[in-house]
Design an enzyme around this catalytic site. Structure first.
Site, PDB file in Angstrom:
ATOM      1  N   SER A 120     -15.862  -0.666 -50.255  1.00 30.73           N
ATOM      2  CA  SER A 120     -14.556  -0.003 -50.408  1.00 30.73           C
ATOM      3  C   SER A 120     -13.388   0.801 -51.070  1.00 30.73           C
ATOM      4  CB  SER A 120     -13.949  -1.725 -49.971  1.00 30.73           C
ATOM      5  OG  SER A 120     -12.256  -1.118 -49.388  1.00 30.73           O
ATOM      6  N   HIS A 121     -12.044   0.491 -51.742  1.00 29.41           N
ATOM      7  CA  HIS A 121     -11.407   1.207 -51.976  1.00 29.41           C
ATOM      8  C   HIS A 121     -11.557   1.682 -53.642  1.00 29.41           C
ATOM      9  CE1 HIS A 121     -10.488  -2.453 -54.093  1.00 29.41           C
ATOM     10  NE2 HIS A 121     -10.228  -2.410 -54.516  1.00 29.41           N
ATOM     11  N   ASP A 163      -9.518   3.920 -46.768  1.00 27.62           N
ATOM     12  CA  ASP A 163      -9.699   4.063 -48.469  1.00 27.62           C
ATOM     13  C   ASP A 163     -11.628   4.061 -47.809  1.00 27.62           C
ATOM     14  OD1 ASP A 163     -10.458   2.012 -46.385  1.00 27.62           O
ATOM     15  OD2 ASP A 163     -10.664   0.506 -48.164  1.00 27.62           O
ATOM     16  N   ASP A 174     -13.955   2.758 -46.618  1.00 29.99           N
ATOM     17  CA  ASP A 174     -14.362   2.022 -45.614  1.00 29.99           C
ATOM     18  C   ASP A 174     -13.705   2.133 -44.685  1.00 29.99           C
ATOM     19  OD1 ASP A 174     -12.635   0.217 -46.496  1.00 29.99           O
ATOM     20  OD2 ASP A 174     -14.328  -1.701 -45.690  1.00 29.99           O
ATOM     21  N   ASP A 204     -10.818   0.271 -43.791  1.00 27.47           N
ATOM     22  CA  ASP A 204     -10.195  -0.378 -43.188  1.00 27.47           C
ATOM     23  C   ASP A 204      -9.082  -0.800 -43.559  1.00 27.47           C
ATOM     24  OD1 ASP A 204     -10.386  -1.553 -46.055  1.00 27.47           O
ATOM     25  OD2 ASP A 204     -11.594  -3.358 -45.113  1.00 27.47           O
ATOM     26  N   ARG A 205      -8.272   0.090 -44.728  1.00 23.96           N
ATOM     27  CA  ARG A 205      -6.866   0.015 -45.384  1.00 23.96           C
ATOM     28  C   ARG A 205      -5.754   1.307 -44.844  1.00 23.96           C
ATOM     29  NH1 ARG A 205      -7.272  -2.030 -51.177  1.00 23.96           N
ATOM     30  NH2 ARG A 205      -8.378  -3.520 -51.288  1.00 23.96           N
ATOM     31  N   LYS A 226      -9.513  -5.687 -41.145  1.00 20.80           N
ATOM     32  CA  LYS A 226      -8.532  -4.835 -41.369  1.00 20.80           C
ATOM     33  C   LYS A 226      -8.818  -3.489 -40.808  1.00 20.80           C
ATOM     34  CE  LYS A 226      -8.362  -4.209 -46.408  1.00 20.80           C
ATOM     35  NZ  LYS A 226      -9.148  -5.081 -47.206  1.00 20.80           N
TER      36      LYS A 226
HETATM   37  C1  VG1 Z   1      -8.441  -6.964 -52.708  1.00 20.52           C
HETATM   38  C2  VG1 Z   1      -7.437  -6.870 -52.397  1.00 20.52           C
HETATM   39  C3  VG1 Z   1      -6.695  -8.116 -50.826  1.00 20.52           C
HETATM   40  C4  VG1 Z   1      -8.332  -7.481 -50.056  1.00 20.52           C
HETATM   41  C5  VG1 Z   1      -9.122  -6.568 -50.989  1.00 20.52           C
HETATM   42  C6  VG1 Z   1     -10.409  -6.330 -49.620  1.00 20.52           C
HETATM   43  O1  VG1 Z   1      -8.875  -7.659 -53.516  1.00 20.52           O
HETATM   44  O2  VG1 Z   1      -6.588  -7.479 -52.790  1.00 20.52           O
HETATM   45  O3  VG1 Z   1      -5.821  -8.158 -50.390  1.00 20.52           O
HETATM   46  O4  VG1 Z   1      -8.277  -8.260 -48.552  1.00 20.52           O
HETATM   47  O5  VG1 Z   1      -9.268  -6.080 -52.173  1.00 20.52           O
HETATM   48  O6  VG1 Z   1     -10.944  -5.297 -49.397  1.00 20.52           O
HETATM   49  P1  VG1 Z   1      -8.656  -8.420 -54.902  1.00 20.52           P
HETATM   50  O7  VG1 Z   1      -9.468 -10.178 -55.127  1.00 20.52           O
HETATM   51  O8  VG1 Z   1      -9.666  -7.356 -55.364  1.00 20.52           O
HETATM   52  O9  VG1 Z   1      -6.763  -8.537 -55.013  1.00 20.52           O
HETATM   53  V1  VG1 Z   1     -10.927  -3.649 -49.108  1.00 20.52           V
HETATM   54  O10 VG1 Z   1     -10.875  -2.455 -47.971  1.00 20.52           O
HETATM   55  O11 VG1 Z   1     -11.209  -3.454 -50.949  1.00 20.52           O
HETATM   56  O12 VG1 Z   1     -12.499  -4.992 -48.572  1.00 20.52           O
HETATM   57 CO    CO Z   2     -11.276  -0.948 -47.423  1.00 22.52          CO
END
Ligand code: VG1
Ligand code: CO
Length: 538
Positions: free
Chosen positions: A112-113, A276, A278, A280-281, A375
């Site tokens: 992801s991010h 981001d 992948d 979804d953000r 998302k």
């Molecule tokens: C973070 C965010 C959370 C989100 C998750 C996955 O998790 O706070 O809101 O759902 O990333 O998003 P954490 O446990 O690091 O706070 V993504 O776009 O990384 O799949």
């Molecule tokens: Co993501």
């Protein structure tokens, strides 16, 4: 053709907030990815002959693991794999494919991010037949399998040609390589009024979309420039690269700085957005106006009926616990329920499946709806565009009008990244121990460790974040990240509600200054972590 390879468990293959995330060199250890993929299959039942969707965000090591996952799916008895061309699928697009083609589930390769590249992060997660991330019961079962694994199954043979759309066979299984964008673009055209957005563009409306060198580049280019007719160049950093061009693909004020500087200036485009790694953000900014994700959720919900896909109204709204209560005020006005869930999209799936909620969101730049079970970054961008096309007001006017009608929830998240894990755990333990004594001090009305009872399946999830609740709706929330791969990341969420419209133009950090100081003092952040300030403020 099918080989059974003997293996031994690896420590720590426990899925976090969103799948298993580790540094690339960890995933590159022989058998590491294979063990996890086999453990996913071992935790599932009844997939013989069924379809599995496979794709990822294109980061370094994506192609290798796509090939491995295809051959393991064949060896484990799946009937068919649908894979994105070049092994690419954004997370929301993968969710859509699973649903649309009634697949058994999907394997999404993404961190992801998190940054990518040979020293960056990699990740694997499983999504179920509803298109959503595996619920906790299943991730626990997968983890249990990783601790007991003794062998995995894989078909030997040459790599599948992923570069061309079409069908081939691996072992006894069909592999269909699909266009990663087409089905997603079709879904967006069903939900949104593309003609209204085209008319907005003809009126001179300008935007910039930052693909951040990640997966949404091709989606943004096809939809924004191709279907909607924004001029070429509207999408920046639009080619997915294995290391995201060195960018940290997290669409926030810090990592999407170039875009933010451009749009926040008085001569910038009308609208800016980013997604981001992948896809979804989403980050939403208007000229001179940054929209917090919590406000964005509330505003999208309040204006949803302007959009064809939501014209009949919302059944409910859901937000993660740390997300501001701005959406709650909208739900109240609309006389619909607002659900408060733990962090992570997997908790929204049941609410969406049961039609209890239509729109969901998280403060971490995540918003989405019942159209998929993830998302969805571009969805949020198109929601905004559709609303802007209908209201013909600036982003700033819409946001300020919203605050006037509902009050403003000043909101900020302070991240202390890569702190010593022991210190972070100690800090949380100390806070937890202090909880019963905090009430009545510093204006704290209630303090607890958030637990969630799923209204659909009755499951209970505990330990989801320390909440300090103050009079008038102010809050401080503490939790540790479940997506990091180095040390621990302490997230502190700070919120204050202001009803008085004459006090809606204070700079956010200033508006929250008292609570910010308190958040550091009560948790002894500096004493325990050595950090006098956060590393990232959003
Ligand atoms: C973070 C965010 C959370 C989100 C998750 C996955 O998790 O706070 O809101 O759902 O990333 O998003 P954490 O446990 O690091 O706070 V993504 O776009 O990384 O799949
Ligand atoms: Co993501």
């Amino acid at each position: 053709m099918i080989e059974t390879i003997t293996t031994k468990p690896f420590e720590g293959q426990k899925p976090g907030t969103s799948g298993l995330r580790k540094k690339v060199p960890v995933f590159q250890q022989p058998h590491y990815a294979e063990n996890f993929i086999q453990s996913i299959f071992d935790a599932l039942d009844g997939y013989g002959g069924k379809t599995l969707v496979i794709g990822g965000d294109g980061r370094y090591y994506n192609t290798e693991v796509v090939q491995t996952a295809i051959r393991m799916a064949a060896a484990n008895g799946f009937g068919k794999v649908m894979a994105g061309r070049d092994g690419l699928l954004s997370t929301p697009a993968a969710s859509n494919i699973i649903r649309k083609y009634k697949a058994f589930g999907g394997i999404i390769l993404s961190a992801s991010h998190n940054p990518g590249g040979p020293d960056g992060d990699f990740g694997i997660k499983f999504n179920a037949a509803n298109g959503g991330p595996a619920p906790e019961g299943l991730t626990d079962a997968i983890y249990a399998k990783t601790r007991a694994i003794t062998s995995y199954r894989i078909v030997k043979g040459p790599d599948v040609d992923l570069g061309r759309v079409g069908s081939t066979r691996v072992g006894g299984m069909t592999v269909e390589v699909i266009d990663p964008v087409a089905d997603y673009a079709a879904l967006m055209q069903k939900l949104f009024d593309f003609d209204a957005i085209r008319a907005l563009i003809r009126s001179g409306f300008t935007m910039r979309f930052d693909g951040m060198g990640a997966i949404t580049g091709p989606y943004g280019t096809a939809i924004l420039e191709g279907l909607l007719g924004f001029p070429t160049g509207t999408v920046m950093n639009g080619i997915p690269l294995p290391d995201f061009g060195g960018h940290h693909p997290d669409p926030n004020l810090v990592h999407a700085k170039e875009l933010c500087d451009l749009v926040l200036s008085s001569t910038g485009p009308d609208f800016g957005a980013a997604s981001d790694g992948d896809g979804d953000r989403n980050l939403i900014i208007g000229r001179g106006m940054y929209v917090t994700p919590s406000d964005s959720l509330a505003i999208l919900a309040a204006n949803a009926t302007l959009v064809p896909g939501y014209k009949d109204g919302l059944s409910g709204i859901a937000r993660s616990m740390p997300t501001s209560a701005a959406a709650d005020r909208v739900a109240e006005k609309l006389r619909i329920a607002c659900y408060e869930t733990p962090t992570g999209w997997k908790f929204f799936g049941n609410l969406l499946d049961a039609k209890l909620a239509t729109i969901c969101g998280e403060e971490s730049f995540g918003t989405g709806s019942n159209h998929v079970r993830e998302k969805d970054g571009l969805w949020a961008v198109l929601m905004w565009l559709n609303i802007l096309a209908r209201r013909r007001e600036s982003v700033a006017d819409i946001v300020q009008g919203h605050w006037q009608a509902f009050g403003r929830n000043y909101y900020s998240r302070h991240d202390y990244e890569e702190v010593d894990a022991e210190a972070a755990n100690g800090l949380m333990a100390a806070l937890r121990e202090k909880l019963p004594r905090l009430k009545g001090h510093h204006g704290i009305e209630a303090a607890d460790d958030f637990a969630y009872d799923d209204p659909v399946d009755g499951s209970r999830t505990t330990g989801q974040g320390i909440r300090l609740l103050f009079a008038g709706g102010s809050r401080i929330v503490y939790r540790l990240s479940g997506t990091g791969t180095a040390g621990a990341t302490l997230r502190v969420y700070i919120e204050r509600y202001e009803a008085d419209a004459s006090r809606h133009d204070i700079e956010t950090q200033a508006a929250l200054a008292d609570l910010i100081a308190l958040s550091r003092g009560i948790a002894e952040i500096e004493e325990r972590t050595g950090r006098s300030a956060p590393t990232v403020i959003t």
